[in-house]
Design a protein around this motif. Structure first.
Motif, PDB file in Angstrom:
ATOM      1  N   PHE A 479       0.848  -1.188   0.000  1.00  0.00           N
ATOM      2  CA  PHE A 479       0.000   0.000   0.000  1.00  0.00           C
ATOM      3  C   PHE A 479       0.890   1.246   0.000  1.00  0.00           C
ATOM      4  O   PHE A 479       1.838   1.346   0.774  1.00  0.00           O
ATOM      5  N   GLY A 480       0.614   2.180  -0.907  1.00  0.00           N
ATOM      6  CA  GLY A 480       1.471   3.352  -1.037  1.00  0.00           C
ATOM      7  C   GLY A 480       0.682   4.629  -1.256  1.00  0.00           C
ATOM      8  O   GLY A 480      -0.554   4.638  -1.138  1.00  0.00           O
ATOM      9  N   PRO A 481       1.354   5.727  -1.579  1.00  0.00           N
ATOM     10  CA  PRO A 481       0.691   7.030  -1.740  1.00  0.00           C
ATOM     11  C   PRO A 481      -0.447   7.018  -2.753  1.00  0.00           C
ATOM     12  O   PRO A 481      -1.494   7.636  -2.526  1.00  0.00           O
ATOM     13  N   LEU A 482      -0.268   6.315  -3.866  1.00  0.00           N
ATOM     14  CA  LEU A 482      -1.334   6.259  -4.866  1.00  0.00           C
ATOM     15  C   LEU A 482      -2.581   5.576  -4.310  1.00  0.00           C
ATOM     16  O   LEU A 482      -3.704   5.914  -4.676  1.00  0.00           O
ATOM     17  N   ASP A 483      -2.386   4.627  -3.426  1.00  0.00           N
ATOM     18  CA  ASP A 483      -3.504   3.882  -2.873  1.00  0.00           C
ATOM     19  C   ASP A 483      -4.259   4.694  -1.821  1.00  0.00           C
ATOM     20  O   ASP A 483      -5.464   4.532  -1.650  1.00  0.00           O
ATOM     21  N   VAL A 484      -3.548   5.562  -1.126  1.00  0.00           N
ATOM     22  CA  VAL A 484      -4.200   6.446  -0.162  1.00  0.00           C
ATOM     23  C   VAL A 484      -5.204   7.349  -0.879  1.00  0.00           C
ATOM     24  O   VAL A 484      -6.343   7.516  -0.446  1.00  0.00           O
ATOM     25  N   GLU A 485      -4.783   7.911  -2.006  1.00  0.00           N
ATOM     26  CA  GLU A 485      -5.680   8.777  -2.773  1.00  0.00           C
ATOM     27  C   GLU A 485      -6.850   7.982  -3.330  1.00  0.00           C
ATOM     28  O   GLU A 485      -7.996   8.428  -3.308  1.00  0.00           O
ATOM     29  N   GLY A 486      -6.572   6.775  -3.834  1.00  0.00           N
ATOM     30  CA  GLY A 486      -7.652   5.936  -4.352  1.00  0.00           C
ATOM     31  C   GLY A 486      -8.650   5.575  -3.274  1.00  0.00           C
ATOM     32  O   GLY A 486      -9.857   5.584  -3.498  1.00  0.00           O
ATOM     33  N   GLN A 487      -8.152   5.266  -2.081  1.00  0.00           N
ATOM     34  CA  GLN A 487      -9.030   4.946  -0.958  1.00  0.00           C
ATOM     35  C   GLN A 487      -9.872   6.152  -0.567  1.00  0.00           C
ATOM     36  O   GLN A 487     -11.072   6.030  -0.268  1.00  0.00           O
ATOM     37  N   ARG A 488      -9.268   7.330  -0.586  1.00  0.00           N
ATOM     38  CA  ARG A 488     -10.020   8.542  -0.249  1.00  0.00           C
ATOM     39  C   ARG A 488     -11.172   8.759  -1.216  1.00  0.00           C
ATOM     40  O   ARG A 488     -12.294   9.091  -0.814  1.00  0.00           O
ATOM     41  N   LEU A 489     -10.912   8.550  -2.502  1.00  0.00           N
ATOM     42  CA  LEU A 489     -11.957   8.731  -3.509  1.00  0.00           C
ATOM     43  C   LEU A 489     -13.110   7.759  -3.277  1.00  0.00           C
ATOM     44  O   LEU A 489     -14.281   8.121  -3.406  1.00  0.00           O
ATOM     45  N   GLU A 490     -12.780   6.507  -2.928  1.00  0.00           N
ATOM     46  CA  GLU A 490     -13.818   5.512  -2.718  1.00  0.00           C
ATOM     47  C   GLU A 490     -14.646   5.800  -1.462  1.00  0.00           C
ATOM     48  O   GLU A 490     -15.797   5.384  -1.365  1.00  0.00           O
TER      49      GLU A 490
END
Length: 496
Positions: A479-490
């Motif tokens: 899990f990395g920075p790109l996934d944090v943003e993706g999780q926020r969007l969801e």
């Protein structure tokens, strides 16, 4: 016999008939585009694997790159538009520009096609399947969410069939560059949309991971939702929630005055729902649903105790669940396309609120219906056949589809079920999970099993190999920075 094999046999039998009669389906009507693209092979930068990815994308007919944004992970990220017909079945009616994005990982990697069913996120991000397969990600904005909306807007073209064709056309175009396996995914309305896409174009992708996707096949039957709220969580938690909700109506004279003042200060209007009084009541009706959608049972301790809570505490809780300006024209305008779809195809939930009956000013079913949230100047006619058609397809022909639900998510009260014709498809439920449930929150053995299947569908090995890959941190990026943003969007609060 798999659904794909059945379709191939039918195609073989029908080819002579089509050749004689000259019949063409809407899907085959798009074939000249593919042919024209093929004619350009070897000449266009789109087909040159040594060309820069930005140049390759820009060379695809209909694609306009609008921006490249930096990433810190070695990926490249582009925002773009694609020219789509307003009506795929009458393309002479004109076109519009539909936004999409590309997160480029590599030509040798699988590609995940993602929609959240709403607007396009414009920051680099990865969904869970993209992280699991370490792949590229193409994300599309759902038609009629701004700015991907024709002007003037013919709302009859905002339905699931047209968006499925949007997805098919874009995926077909981008397969010219990304030639490894494709998966589709989405959560909530995006999970529904990814399933609908497969219904109409079942062979476009190798598999679909649909998260927390409701399946309202009969909008007149609300018993499943009523049963959900009668049994979810503990009796103590349910009682505390219902009491706090009721108290918002008991103290209506004071709290609604505050609500009106705050909305006036924010510049809110209420033409769509009609009056601030209707908007306040609709917001109160939504608080228990919103709690279970976004919170966990452990959060029950934070719910105000109706008998002792101050007005400030109740009002703050109301704001946290429904949003003080959430039912204003200005807030609802962002979701007109969703409410229109709910009023014409998707349906919307109802459930028993008899414990509030003596406090309500309006007919609950009328106020809480999707039609109430659509501007009055946009006509709606409900199609009762759209969702049963999808449901039948999943049960009779759906293959390589994975549904993931949260055990305490109200949208999961009416889930997709598999049938005798469903092939290589699965349904998982996260115990106690909410609307953010995913593969990573499943029990460990199920999470590994589901991950293995995603890897298999992505062409990263057979079932046995995928099983070992699923347990290998070397092959599954952390899990990395790109996934944090993706999780926020969801996890953004949306109507669905």
């Amino acid at each position: 016999m798999t659904a794909r094999l059945r379709r191939l046999l039918v195609s073989v039998l029908l080819i002579p008939m089509f050749a004689i009669s000259g019949l063409a389906t809407p899907a085959s009507a798009a074939a000249p585009d593919a042919g024209a693209a093929g004619a350009a092979h070897g000449r266009s930068p789109a087909d040159d694997p040594n060309a820069d990815i930005k140049d390759r994308l820009a060379a695809i007919p209909g694609v306009t790159i609008t921006e490249e944004k930096p990433t810190t992970t070695g990926h490249r990220y582009f925002l773009a538009t694609y020219t789509q017909p307003i009506d795929h079945f009458r393309p002479w009616l004109g076109t519009f520009q539909q936004r999409f994005s590309v997160l480029h990982r590599g030509y040798d990697r699988p590609t995940v096609f993602y929609t959240n069913g709403y607007t396009l996120g414009t920051s680099p991000s990865r969904t869970e399947p993209t992280r699991l397969v370490d792949g590229n990600q193409v994300s599309i904005e759902y038609r009629f969410f701004t700015p991907s909306r024709p002007e003037p807007a013919d709302w009859t073209k905002a339905g699931i069939r047209q968006q499925a064709a949007d997805s098919h056309k874009l995926v077909t175009a981008l397969k010219r560059i990304y030639q490894q396996e494709w998966l589709s995914t989405g959560a909530s309305k995006g999970g529904m949309s990814s399933t609908y896409y497969r219904r109409f174009y079942p062979d476009d992708v190798a598999g679909t991971i649909a998260y927390v996707a409701p399946n309202n096949t009969d909008v007149s039957d609300y018993s499943a939702y009523t049963e959900f709220f009668r049994t979810v969580g503990t009796p103590e938690c349910r009682a505390r929630l219902n009491a706090a909700q009721r108290e918002l109506l008991v103290r209506r004279d004071r709290l609604e005055a505050r609500y009106i003042a705050d909305n006036k200060a924010a510049g809110s209007t209420f033409d769509t729902l009609g009056t601030p009084d209707r908007a306040y009541e609709a917001g109160v009706l939504d608080v228990v649903w919103a709690f279970w959608q976004y919170s966990l049972e452990s959060d029950c301790a934070k719910v105000p105790v109706a008998a002792t809570a101050t007005d400030d505490e109740l009002y703050a809780w109301f704001d946290a669940q429904s949003g003080i300006t959430g039912n204003s024209d200005q807030s609802l305008a962002k979701y007109t396309a969703y409410y229109y779809q709910a009023a014409t195809e998707l349906g919307a939930p109802f459930f028993d609120v008899s414990y509030l009956k003596d406090q309500l000013h309006y007919d609950y079913k009328e106020l809480y219906s999707a039609r109430s949230y659509v501007p009055k100047e946009i006509p709606t006619v409900f199609n009762p056949y759209a969702m049963p058609d999808i449901d039948r397809w999943v049960k009779r022909e759906g293959e390589r589809i994975m549904f993931v639900y949260g055990g305490n998510d109200p949208w999961g009260a009416k889930p997709f079920h598999l049938g005798r014709g469903s092939d290589d498809s699965y349904v998982y439920t996260v115990p106690g999970g909410n609307h953010g449930s995913n593969i990573g929150t499943l029990p460990a053995d199920q999470s590994a099993e589901a991950t293995a299947k995603v890897l298999e569908w992505a062409g990263l090995g057979d079932q046995d190999n995928a099983g070992s890959q699923a347990k290998s941190p070397r092959l599954i990026p952390s899990f990395g920075p790109l996934d944090v943003e993706g999780q926020r969007l969801e996890q953004e609060r949306r109507p669905l």
